[in-house]
Write a protein that holds these residues in place. Structure first.
Motif, PDB file in Angstrom:
ATOM      1  N   GLU A 101      -6.299   0.244  -2.777  1.00  0.00           N
ATOM      2  CA  GLU A 101      -5.873  -0.379  -4.035  1.00  0.00           C
ATOM      3  C   GLU A 101      -4.488  -0.956  -3.824  1.00  0.00           C
ATOM      4  OE1 GLU A 101      -7.727   2.294  -7.621  1.00  0.00           O
ATOM      5  OE2 GLU A 101      -6.019   3.130  -6.581  1.00  0.00           O
ATOM      6  N   ARG A 102      -4.393  -2.247  -3.892  1.00  0.00           N
ATOM      7  CA  ARG A 102      -3.094  -2.882  -3.754  1.00  0.00           C
ATOM      8  C   ARG A 102      -2.367  -2.749  -5.081  1.00  0.00           C
ATOM      9  NH1 ARG A 102      -1.601  -7.823  -0.037  1.00  0.00           N
ATOM     10  NH2 ARG A 102       0.404  -8.357  -0.924  1.00  0.00           N
ATOM     11  N   ARG A 103      -1.143  -2.275  -5.027  1.00  0.00           N
ATOM     12  CA  ARG A 103      -0.408  -2.058  -6.271  1.00  0.00           C
ATOM     13  C   ARG A 103      -0.136  -3.413  -6.916  1.00  0.00           C
ATOM     14  NH1 ARG A 103       4.594  -0.254  -5.241  1.00  0.00           N
ATOM     15  NH2 ARG A 103       4.584  -0.642  -3.023  1.00  0.00           N
ATOM     16  N   ALA A 127       5.403   4.690  -5.270  1.00  0.00           N
ATOM     17  CA  ALA A 127       5.430   4.393  -6.705  1.00  0.00           C
ATOM     18  C   ALA A 127       4.158   4.803  -7.428  1.00  0.00           C
ATOM     19  CB  ALA A 127       5.675   2.904  -6.918  1.00  0.00           C
ATOM     20  N   GLY A 128       3.007   4.821  -6.714  1.00  0.00           N
ATOM     21  CA  GLY A 128       1.734   5.098  -7.372  1.00  0.00           C
ATOM     22  C   GLY A 128       1.085   3.805  -7.850  1.00  0.00           C
ATOM     23  N   PHE A 129       0.157   3.920  -8.800  1.00  0.00           N
ATOM     24  CA  PHE A 129      -0.632   2.768  -9.291  1.00  0.00           C
ATOM     25  C   PHE A 129      -1.427   2.155  -8.135  1.00  0.00           C
ATOM     26  CE2 PHE A 129       3.553   2.651 -11.469  1.00  0.00           C
ATOM     27  CZ  PHE A 129       3.142   3.056 -12.716  1.00  0.00           C
ATOM     28  N   ARG A 157       0.819  -1.223   0.000  1.00  0.00           N
ATOM     29  CA  ARG A 157       0.000   0.000   0.000  1.00  0.00           C
ATOM     30  C   ARG A 157       0.847   1.264   0.000  1.00  0.00           C
ATOM     31  NH1 ARG A 157      -5.125  -1.741   1.835  1.00  0.00           N
ATOM     32  NH2 ARG A 157      -5.500  -3.621   0.641  1.00  0.00           N
ATOM     33  N   GLY A 158       2.051   1.175  -0.545  1.00  0.00           N
ATOM     34  CA  GLY A 158       2.855   2.382  -0.716  1.00  0.00           C
ATOM     35  C   GLY A 158       3.592   2.830   0.530  1.00  0.00           C
ATOM     36  N   CYS A 173      14.401  -0.831  -8.333  1.00  0.00           N
ATOM     37  CA  CYS A 173      13.967   0.337  -7.567  1.00  0.00           C
ATOM     38  C   CYS A 173      15.150   1.222  -7.209  1.00  0.00           C
ATOM     39  CB  CYS A 173      13.242  -0.106  -6.305  1.00  0.00           C
ATOM     40  SG  CYS A 173      14.296  -0.920  -5.111  1.00  0.00           S
ATOM     41  N   GLY A 174      14.852   2.456  -6.820  1.00  0.00           N
ATOM     42  CA  GLY A 174      15.870   3.349  -6.265  1.00  0.00           C
ATOM     43  C   GLY A 174      16.158   2.960  -4.826  1.00  0.00           C
TER      44      GLY A 174
END
Ligand code: GLA
Length: 336
Positions: free
Chosen positions: A184-186, A296-298, A99-100, A140-141
Protein backbone atom coordinates in the motif's frame (compact mmCIF):
# COMPACT_ATOMS: atom_id res chain seq x y z
CA UNK A 1 31.62 11.92 -7.19
CA UNK A 2 29.40 9.28 -5.64
CA UNK A 3 27.07 9.76 -2.67
CA UNK A 4 24.97 7.22 -0.77
CA UNK A 5 22.15 7.92 1.70
CA UNK A 6 20.35 5.02 3.39
CA UNK A 7 16.65 4.64 4.11
CA UNK A 8 15.58 3.74 7.62
CA UNK A 9 13.30 1.41 9.46
CA UNK A 10 11.98 2.48 12.82
CA UNK A 11 12.09 -0.30 15.43
CA UNK A 12 9.83 1.54 17.88
CA UNK A 13 8.72 5.08 18.68
CA UNK A 14 6.39 6.27 15.94
CA UNK A 15 4.63 9.61 15.98
CA UNK A 16 6.75 10.74 18.91
CA UNK A 17 9.45 12.71 17.05
CA UNK A 18 7.14 15.60 16.18
CA UNK A 19 6.43 15.95 19.93
CA UNK A 20 10.12 16.02 20.87
CA UNK A 21 9.97 12.42 22.14
CA UNK A 22 12.20 9.36 21.74
CA UNK A 23 12.55 7.17 18.62
CA UNK A 24 14.68 4.12 17.81
CA UNK A 25 15.32 3.74 14.07
CA UNK A 26 18.14 1.99 12.22
CA UNK A 27 19.63 3.22 8.96
CA UNK A 28 19.36 0.25 6.59
CA UNK A 29 21.43 -1.26 3.81
CA UNK A 30 18.99 -0.02 1.15
CA UNK A 31 19.24 3.54 -0.04
CA UNK A 32 19.81 6.13 -2.72
CA UNK A 33 22.97 6.64 -4.72
CA UNK A 34 23.94 9.68 -6.77
CA UNK A 35 26.75 9.53 -9.29
CA UNK A 36 27.77 12.79 -10.93
CA UNK A 37 29.95 15.86 -10.78
CA UNK A 38 29.72 19.56 -9.98
CA UNK A 39 29.21 21.47 -13.21
CA UNK A 40 28.20 24.92 -14.52
CA UNK A 41 25.18 26.85 -13.34
CA UNK A 42 22.47 24.19 -13.66
CA UNK A 43 21.34 21.39 -11.40
CA UNK A 44 20.39 18.44 -13.54
CA UNK A 45 19.45 15.01 -12.22
CA UNK A 46 18.37 12.03 -14.26
CA UNK A 47 16.59 9.13 -12.56
CA UNK A 48 18.24 5.78 -13.08
CA UNK A 49 15.04 3.95 -12.06
CA UNK A 50 12.06 6.01 -13.12
CA UNK A 51 11.27 8.18 -16.10
CA UNK A 52 12.35 11.72 -15.74
CA UNK A 53 14.90 14.45 -15.66
CA UNK A 54 14.96 17.45 -13.39
CA UNK A 55 16.86 20.37 -14.82
CA UNK A 56 16.88 23.73 -13.11
CA UNK A 57 18.96 26.87 -13.02
CA UNK A 58 20.85 27.70 -9.82
CA UNK A 59 18.89 30.24 -7.84
CA UNK A 60 15.57 28.88 -9.14
CA UNK A 61 13.19 27.77 -6.41
CA UNK A 62 10.58 25.74 -8.24
CA UNK A 63 10.95 22.68 -10.43
CA UNK A 64 10.10 23.12 -14.09
CA UNK A 65 6.40 22.46 -14.76
CA UNK A 66 5.59 19.03 -16.14
CA UNK A 67 8.66 17.38 -14.60
CA UNK A 68 8.58 14.32 -12.32
CA UNK A 69 7.10 14.52 -8.81
CA UNK A 70 10.49 14.13 -7.15
CA UNK A 71 11.58 17.39 -8.77
CA UNK A 72 9.89 19.20 -5.88
CA UNK A 73 12.39 17.72 -3.44
CA UNK A 74 15.32 18.74 -5.64
CA UNK A 75 14.00 22.29 -5.91
CA UNK A 76 13.52 22.52 -2.14
CA UNK A 77 17.06 21.30 -1.46
CA UNK A 78 18.55 23.69 -4.03
CA UNK A 79 16.68 26.53 -2.35
CA UNK A 80 18.02 25.63 1.09
CA UNK A 81 21.61 24.65 0.18
CA UNK A 82 22.09 27.56 -2.24
CA UNK A 83 25.06 25.90 -3.96
CA UNK A 84 27.47 28.18 -5.81
CA UNK A 85 28.13 25.55 -8.45
CA UNK A 86 25.67 23.35 -10.36
CA UNK A 87 25.64 19.54 -10.49
CA UNK A 88 24.91 16.93 -13.14
CA UNK A 89 24.18 13.41 -11.99
CA UNK A 90 22.09 10.25 -11.97
CA UNK A 91 19.98 9.17 -9.01
CA UNK A 92 19.12 5.53 -8.37
CA UNK A 93 17.63 3.80 -5.37
CA UNK A 94 17.17 0.33 -3.92
CA UNK A 95 14.35 1.62 -1.68
CA UNK A 96 10.73 0.99 -2.57
CA UNK A 97 9.12 4.45 -2.93
CA UNK A 98 6.45 5.61 -0.49
CA UNK A 99 6.54 2.39 1.53
CA UNK A 100 7.54 3.65 4.96
CA UNK A 101 11.31 3.22 4.53
CA UNK A 102 12.06 6.94 4.09
CA UNK A 103 12.79 7.04 0.40
CA UNK A 104 12.15 10.79 0.44
CA UNK A 105 14.61 11.39 3.30
CA UNK A 106 17.26 9.35 1.44
CA UNK A 107 16.65 11.47 -1.66
CA UNK A 108 16.89 14.72 0.29
CA UNK A 109 20.03 13.71 2.15
CA UNK A 110 21.84 12.36 -0.93
CA UNK A 111 21.03 15.44 -3.04
CA UNK A 112 22.14 17.76 -0.23
CA UNK A 113 25.50 15.98 0.00
CA UNK A 114 25.92 15.95 -3.77
CA UNK A 115 25.43 19.71 -3.81
CA UNK A 116 28.43 20.08 -1.53
CA UNK A 117 26.84 20.53 1.91
CA UNK A 118 29.45 19.73 4.54
CA UNK A 119 27.85 20.37 7.93
CA UNK A 120 27.36 17.86 10.74
CA UNK A 121 24.81 15.01 10.49
CA UNK A 122 22.42 16.98 12.72
CA UNK A 123 22.74 20.08 10.52
CA UNK A 124 22.26 17.92 7.43
CA UNK A 125 19.14 16.34 8.93
CA UNK A 126 17.68 19.69 9.97
CA UNK A 127 18.09 21.13 6.50
CA UNK A 128 16.46 18.07 4.93
CA UNK A 129 13.60 18.15 7.44
CA UNK A 130 12.88 21.73 6.33
CA UNK A 131 12.99 20.66 2.70
CA UNK A 132 10.20 18.14 3.29
CA UNK A 133 7.90 20.97 4.30
CA UNK A 134 8.95 23.17 1.39
CA UNK A 135 8.55 20.30 -1.07
CA UNK A 136 5.31 18.64 0.01
CA UNK A 137 3.94 20.58 2.98
CA UNK A 138 4.52 17.85 5.58
CA UNK A 139 5.65 19.19 8.97
CA UNK A 140 7.55 15.99 9.69
CA UNK A 141 9.77 15.33 12.69
CA UNK A 142 13.50 14.82 12.37
CA UNK A 143 13.69 11.03 12.70
CA UNK A 144 13.93 9.96 9.05
CA UNK A 145 16.51 12.49 7.95
CA UNK A 146 18.62 12.06 11.09
CA UNK A 147 18.57 8.26 10.85
CA UNK A 148 19.76 8.52 7.25
CA UNK A 149 22.46 11.08 8.14
CA UNK A 150 23.72 9.53 11.38
CA UNK A 151 23.31 5.75 10.97
CA UNK A 152 25.83 3.47 12.73
CA UNK A 153 26.55 -0.07 11.47
CA UNK A 154 25.07 -2.78 13.72
CA UNK A 155 23.46 -0.19 16.00
CA UNK A 156 20.01 1.25 16.46
CA UNK A 157 19.86 5.00 17.08
CA UNK A 158 18.16 6.21 20.23
CA UNK A 159 17.23 9.75 19.26
CA UNK A 160 15.95 12.34 21.68
CA UNK A 161 14.08 14.52 19.23
CA UNK A 162 13.93 17.51 21.55
CA UNK A 163 17.67 17.59 22.27
CA UNK A 164 18.42 16.20 18.78
CA UNK A 165 20.92 13.85 20.41
CA UNK A 166 21.78 10.42 19.03
CA UNK A 167 22.87 7.50 21.23
CA UNK A 168 23.89 4.37 19.30
CA UNK A 169 22.49 1.19 20.89
CA UNK A 170 24.18 -2.08 19.83
CA UNK A 171 21.84 -4.48 18.03
CA UNK A 172 22.05 -7.88 19.72
CA UNK A 173 23.73 -10.55 17.61
CA UNK A 174 20.84 -12.86 18.41
CA UNK A 175 18.29 -10.94 16.30
CA UNK A 176 17.43 -10.13 12.71
CA UNK A 177 15.34 -7.15 11.63
CA UNK A 178 12.76 -8.03 8.99
CA UNK A 179 10.65 -5.73 6.83
CA UNK A 180 7.48 -6.60 4.94
CA UNK A 181 6.16 -4.15 2.38
CA UNK A 182 2.36 -3.98 2.53
CA UNK A 183 2.14 -2.92 -1.09
CA UNK A 184 0.00 0.00 0.00
CA UNK A 185 1.62 3.19 -1.12
CA UNK A 186 0.94 5.90 1.41
CA UNK A 187 -1.22 8.53 -0.20
CA UNK A 188 -3.29 10.38 2.39
CA UNK A 189 -0.22 10.93 4.49
CA UNK A 190 0.09 14.67 4.15
CA UNK A 191 -3.43 15.55 5.28
CA UNK A 192 -3.71 12.87 7.94
CA UNK A 193 -0.19 13.52 9.27
CA UNK A 194 -0.78 17.23 9.67
CA UNK A 195 -4.19 16.48 11.26
CA UNK A 196 -2.51 14.28 13.87
CA UNK A 197 -0.02 17.07 14.58
CA UNK A 198 -2.87 19.49 15.14
CA UNK A 199 -4.53 17.04 17.55
CA UNK A 200 -1.29 16.64 19.50
CA UNK A 201 -0.97 20.43 19.67
CA UNK A 202 -4.49 20.63 21.12
CA UNK A 203 -3.54 18.05 23.74
CA UNK A 204 -0.41 20.01 24.65
CA UNK A 205 -2.51 23.15 25.17
CA UNK A 206 -4.35 21.31 27.93
CA UNK A 207 -1.64 19.20 29.61
CA UNK A 208 1.65 20.74 28.45
CA UNK A 209 4.33 19.25 26.19
CA UNK A 210 3.69 15.54 25.64
CA UNK A 211 7.39 14.76 25.90
CA UNK A 212 7.12 15.43 29.66
CA UNK A 213 4.71 12.47 29.83
CA UNK A 214 1.78 14.35 31.43
CA UNK A 215 -1.31 12.59 32.75
CA UNK A 216 -3.65 12.74 29.77
CA UNK A 217 -6.82 11.77 31.65
CA UNK A 218 -7.79 15.42 32.01
CA UNK A 219 -8.09 16.00 28.26
CA UNK A 220 -11.81 16.40 27.57
CA UNK A 221 -11.97 15.57 23.87
CA UNK A 222 -11.77 11.75 23.65
CA UNK A 223 -10.02 11.74 20.25
CA UNK A 224 -7.39 14.23 21.37
CA UNK A 225 -6.97 12.25 24.61
CA UNK A 226 -6.28 9.04 22.66
CA UNK A 227 -3.75 10.76 20.40
CA UNK A 228 -1.92 12.08 23.46
CA UNK A 229 -2.10 8.71 25.21
CA UNK A 230 -0.39 7.11 22.22
CA UNK A 231 2.46 9.63 22.27
CA UNK A 232 3.03 9.35 26.02
CA UNK A 233 2.88 5.56 26.16
CA UNK A 234 4.98 5.19 23.01
CA UNK A 235 7.78 7.33 24.45
CA UNK A 236 7.76 5.05 27.49
CA UNK A 237 7.96 1.98 25.24
CA UNK A 238 11.08 3.28 23.49
CA UNK A 239 12.95 3.47 26.80
CA UNK A 240 11.67 0.04 27.85
CA UNK A 241 12.63 -1.45 24.46
CA UNK A 242 16.20 -0.16 24.76
CA UNK A 243 16.41 -1.65 28.27
CA UNK A 244 15.11 -4.98 26.93
CA UNK A 245 17.66 -5.03 24.08
CA UNK A 246 20.49 -4.23 26.49
CA UNK A 247 19.34 -7.01 28.84
CA UNK A 248 19.12 -9.55 25.99
CA UNK A 249 15.35 -9.82 26.56
CA UNK A 250 14.24 -10.27 22.95
CA UNK A 251 10.81 -11.57 23.99
CA UNK A 252 10.24 -8.46 26.08
CA UNK A 253 11.33 -6.21 23.21
CA UNK A 254 8.98 -8.05 20.84
CA UNK A 255 6.04 -7.65 23.24
CA UNK A 256 6.65 -3.89 23.32
CA UNK A 257 6.49 -3.79 19.50
CA UNK A 258 3.11 -5.52 19.62
CA UNK A 259 1.86 -2.97 22.17
CA UNK A 260 3.17 -0.18 19.96
CA UNK A 261 1.24 -1.46 16.96
CA UNK A 262 -1.92 -1.73 19.04
CA UNK A 263 -1.52 1.85 20.23
CA UNK A 264 -0.89 3.12 16.67
CA UNK A 265 -3.98 1.19 15.52
CA UNK A 266 -6.46 2.16 18.20
CA UNK A 267 -5.24 5.40 19.80
CA UNK A 268 -3.37 7.12 16.98
CA UNK A 269 -5.43 5.45 14.20
CA UNK A 270 -2.77 5.28 11.53
CA UNK A 271 -2.91 1.57 10.71
CA UNK A 272 -4.80 -0.14 7.90
CA UNK A 273 -6.48 -3.59 7.76
CA UNK A 274 -3.64 -4.77 5.52
CA UNK A 275 -0.95 -3.69 8.01
CA UNK A 276 -2.90 -5.31 10.87
CA UNK A 277 -3.16 -8.58 8.93
CA UNK A 278 0.56 -8.56 8.15
CA UNK A 279 1.41 -8.05 11.82
CA UNK A 280 -0.93 -10.88 12.85
CA UNK A 281 0.57 -13.25 10.28
CA UNK A 282 4.10 -12.41 11.39
CA UNK A 283 3.29 -12.99 15.04
CA UNK A 284 2.42 -16.64 14.41
CA UNK A 285 5.47 -17.27 12.20
CA UNK A 286 8.36 -19.21 13.81
CA UNK A 287 11.09 -17.19 15.49
CA UNK A 288 9.29 -13.82 15.48
CA UNK A 289 9.51 -11.87 18.75
CA UNK A 290 7.30 -8.96 17.69
CA UNK A 291 6.03 -6.90 14.78
CA UNK A 292 4.48 -3.50 14.18
CA UNK A 293 3.83 -0.96 11.46
CA UNK A 294 6.82 1.31 10.97
CA UNK A 295 6.90 4.99 10.06
CA UNK A 296 3.91 7.23 9.49
CA UNK A 297 1.41 4.42 8.80
CA UNK A 298 -1.56 4.67 6.38
CA UNK A 299 0.17 1.91 4.39
CA UNK A 300 3.88 1.41 3.99
CA UNK A 301 5.77 -1.36 5.76
CA UNK A 302 5.80 -3.58 8.82
CA UNK A 303 8.96 -4.26 10.84
CA UNK A 304 9.58 -7.45 12.81
CA UNK A 305 12.21 -8.52 15.32
CA UNK A 306 13.17 -12.15 14.68
CA UNK A 307 15.59 -14.71 16.06
CA UNK A 308 18.81 -14.60 14.01
CA UNK A 309 18.46 -16.96 11.06
CA UNK A 310 14.72 -17.62 11.56
CA UNK A 311 13.02 -18.68 8.31
CA UNK A 312 11.94 -15.65 6.29
CA UNK A 313 8.14 -15.28 6.28
CA UNK A 314 6.60 -14.72 2.86
CA UNK A 315 7.35 -11.26 1.47
CA UNK A 316 9.86 -10.42 4.22
CA UNK A 317 13.37 -9.13 3.66
CA UNK A 318 16.21 -8.93 6.18
CA UNK A 319 17.75 -5.50 6.67
CA UNK A 320 20.96 -4.65 8.50
CA UNK A 321 21.67 -1.63 10.66
CA UNK A 322 24.08 0.35 8.50
CA UNK A 323 26.30 3.41 8.33
CA UNK A 324 24.67 6.74 7.59
CA UNK A 325 24.94 8.94 4.51
CA UNK A 326 28.38 9.44 3.03
CA UNK A 327 30.33 10.56 0.04
CA UNK A 328 31.62 7.22 -1.22
CA UNK A 329 33.89 8.47 -3.99
CA UNK A 330 35.29 11.86 -4.93
CA UNK A 331 35.62 13.19 -1.41
CA UNK A 332 35.88 10.23 0.86
CA UNK A 333 35.68 10.08 4.61
CA UNK A 334 33.00 10.41 7.24
CA UNK A 335 30.88 13.50 7.66
CA UNK A 336 32.43 16.09 10.01
C1 GLA B 1 7.12 9.99 9.03
C2 GLA B 1 7.80 11.30 9.43
C3 GLA B 1 8.65 11.12 10.68
C4 GLA B 1 7.86 10.47 11.81
C5 GLA B 1 7.14 9.22 11.30
C6 GLA B 1 6.23 8.62 12.34
O1 GLA B 1 8.06 9.04 8.65
O2 GLA B 1 8.62 11.77 8.37
O3 GLA B 1 9.17 12.37 11.08
O4 GLA B 1 6.96 11.37 12.38
O5 GLA B 1 6.37 9.49 10.13
O6 GLA B 1 6.98 8.20 13.42
Amino acid sequence: MEVFAPGRVNLIGDHTDHQGGLVLPIAIDLGTTIVGAPSGDRVRFRSGDEEGIVDMRLGGSSPPAGGPEWGRYIAAIVELVRPTEGFVGTISTTLPLGRGLSSSAALEVSVTLALGFDGSPVELARLCQRSEYLAVGVSCGIMDQLASAAGVADHALLIDCHETSVTPVPMPESVDVLVVDSGERRSLTKTAYNERLAECARAAEVVGPLRFLPDVAGIGDPVVRRRARHVVTEIGRVGAFVDALRAGDNQGAGALMVESHESLRTDFEVSTPRLDALVEDLLVAPGIYGARLTGAGFGGSVVALAARGAPLPRGAIRVRASTGARVTAGRTGPLP
